[in-house]
Design an enzyme around this catalytic site. Sequence first.
Site, PDB file in Angstrom:
ATOM      1  N   ASP A 198      36.563  21.444  38.726  1.00  0.00           N
ATOM      2  CA  ASP A 198      37.267  20.561  37.912  1.00  0.00           C
ATOM      3  C   ASP A 198      38.291  21.066  37.282  1.00  0.00           C
ATOM      4  O   ASP A 198      38.331  22.104  36.714  1.00  0.00           O
ATOM      5  CB  ASP A 198      36.069  19.847  37.131  1.00  0.00           C
ATOM      6  CG  ASP A 198      36.548  18.603  36.786  1.00  0.00           C
ATOM      7  OD1 ASP A 198      37.634  17.992  37.135  1.00  0.00           O
ATOM      8  OD2 ASP A 198      35.984  17.772  35.473  1.00  0.00           O
ATOM      9  N   ASN A 231      35.327  10.054  44.544  1.00  0.00           N
ATOM     10  CA  ASN A 231      36.775  10.495  44.352  1.00  0.00           C
ATOM     11  C   ASN A 231      37.694   9.712  45.488  1.00  0.00           C
ATOM     12  O   ASN A 231      38.858   9.800  45.217  1.00  0.00           O
ATOM     13  CB  ASN A 231      36.872  11.772  44.736  1.00  0.00           C
ATOM     14  CG  ASN A 231      36.462  12.760  43.919  1.00  0.00           C
ATOM     15  OD1 ASN A 231      35.729  14.016  44.034  1.00  0.00           O
ATOM     16  ND2 ASN A 231      36.815  12.558  42.493  1.00  0.00           N
TER      17      ASN A 231
END
Length: 245
Positions: A22, A70
């Site tokens: 991330d 996502n």
Amino acid sequence: MAENKNGTGRLAPPRHIAIIMDGNGRWAKKRGLPRTAGHKEGAETFRRIATYCKDIGVKYLTVYAFSTENWKRSETEVAAIMALLKKYLLEAVDTMERDHIRLHFFGDMTPISPELRRLARETDEITEHLSKDDFQANVCLNYGGRDEILRAARRFAADCAAGRRSPEDLSEAVFSDYLDSAGIPDPELIIRPSGEQRISNFLLWQCAYSEFYYTDTLWPDFDQAELDRAIAAYHRRDRRFGNAK
Ligand code: IPE
Ligand code: IPE
Ligand code: MG
């Protein structure tokens, strides 16, 4: 403290490390670049960290590349991530046998493009020819922990309906074998860079007794020293598994 030492007298690294890759977007934003530039750099970091894990004797590295959530992102960003995955797989087809890197996917591949699916099948075939002792990278693509559990439950229910299983058969071990991670031990260590301290639907079943390590470093800046720090922190943890000493 983990006591398992390897041949060098150093503490052996965890057998299975999982990483939520991330912070790519924030890395790019800090530099005035488009988010996709962060994903490109993040893909390089993955290459470096996978090689390092292999070199220090980690057996499994599981990385979160694209979650079931996502897809909410812009079409441009999703397409850029898929293009990077394609580039990685094309390279992998040529190099994984030479480098002894097994590749495996976690996640529901049905909505993934036919081209990427074909490449994933190709890498699966190469993996089958490699030794089970070789280093293995698991790439989580269109992966969600809840979705993985639902898909496993559905398959178990289908086996019951077909008479191959009965509900009484269900144990933690049997259920684990229906998951994408079948046959792979749970990760001892889960790392999340970028300062966020949440699981974001990653390995919900498998993380039951994982140690968590968080760092503010953004994924594209994550390096070997950072991984060493995470492993050192892991070695300082007292893993009790519910027991009392
Ligand atoms: C992780 O980086 C990559 C994916 C989720 C595909 P992000 O893109 O989430 O980066 P931030 O969190 O916006 O910085
Ligand atoms: C988790 O990161 C998914 C991946 C790294 C692939 P996100 O950036 O999507 O997670 P949230 O939205 O911050 O929880
Ligand atoms: Mg993020």
